[in-house]
Design an enzyme around this catalytic site. Structure first.
Site, PDB file in Angstrom:
ATOM      1  N   ASP A 149     -26.733 -23.355  58.346  1.00  0.00           N
ATOM      2  CA  ASP A 149     -27.077 -23.456  56.927  1.00  0.00           C
ATOM      3  C   ASP A 149     -25.860 -23.952  56.168  1.00  0.00           C
ATOM      4  OD1 ASP A 149     -29.708 -22.449  57.211  1.00  0.00           O
ATOM      5  OD2 ASP A 149     -28.945 -20.401  57.219  1.00  0.00           O
ATOM      6  N   ASP A 183     -35.137 -26.044  55.925  1.00  0.00           N
ATOM      7  CA  ASP A 183     -35.699 -25.035  55.019  1.00  0.00           C
ATOM      8  C   ASP A 183     -36.268 -25.685  53.761  1.00  0.00           C
ATOM      9  OD1 ASP A 183     -34.848 -22.983  56.734  1.00  0.00           O
ATOM     10  OD2 ASP A 183     -32.904 -22.849  55.742  1.00  0.00           O
TER      11      ASP A 183
END
Length: 210
Positions: A149, A183
């Site tokens: 991330d 995401d």
């Protein structure tokens, strides 16, 4: 929306997602960040669990390694179901809005699965060093990779006023989660289904005389 256009969407999302993750892994140390704006940072962290970093071992009497394996296998079954759904709605020539949304969800889910399945055997660790791709000393095993991330939007980063009940003096940050391109694709797809629900799932026209 044709199968060809759906595949182009999926390929584009996967390409941007994986290039960004590989770049971050091979150029940033863990928790290193670059401030782009006051409200946006490129901030490298890894997620070994589900959404929000949740782990099965937090709720079940199993090891973290077993929980990770179960989660990855579940994701593989889930992506298979989403893939079948996408193939089915393209075959049935469903609305373009629905096919686009499911294509984005499928691409995002697949992007994160690639991390979970393969990254553990492709990279070494990122703690106190820049990671190496195709290393001889990988940090994990197959199906035990950590999701990369890097997109962080602390739009509001302040402290609750002292007079605020329960929260006075405590830090308040919005938006807290750190996420990635995959995401974003999933969230966009789900958002399309919610906002354009009537276009994605049109009701069958009633027959005349009913």
């Amino acid at each position: 929306m044709s199968l060809k256009k759906s595949l182009i969407v999926i390929a584009a999302v996967l390409l941007v997602d994986q290039i960004s993750k590989i770049y971050i892994k091979t150029h940033f140390e863990y928790e290193e960040y670059v401030k782009v704006f006051s409200w946006f940072k490129i901030y490298f962290i890894e997620n070994s669990g589900a959404a929000w970093g949740t782990k099965l071992s937090d709720f079940l009497p199993i090891s973290e390694s077993s929980g990770k394996l179960i989660l990855t296998i579940f994701r593989l079954f889930a992506i298979g179901g989403i893939g079948y759904w996408l193939w089915d709605i393209i075959k049935k020539q469903s609305p373009r809005t629905l096919i686009l949304a499911v294509s984005l969800i499928f691409a995002g889910a697949l992007g994160n699965i690639i991390d979970s399945v393969f990254y553990g055997v492709l990279f070494d660790d990122s703690y106190n060093q820049v990671s190496t791709l195709f290393t001889d000393n990988p940090y994990g095993k197959l199906f035990h990779g950590r999701v990369v991330d890097m997109l962080y939007f602390p739009i509001v980063d302040t402290t609750w006023p002292e007079w605020t009940p329960f929260f006075g003096g405590k830090a308040f940050r919005f938006f807290e989660p750190v996420f990635n391109v995959a995401d974003t694709a999933i969230s966009t797809g789900v958002g399309i289904l919610i906002v354009f629900n009537k276009k994605a799932f049109p009701k069958s026209e009633k027959k005349k005389g009913d």
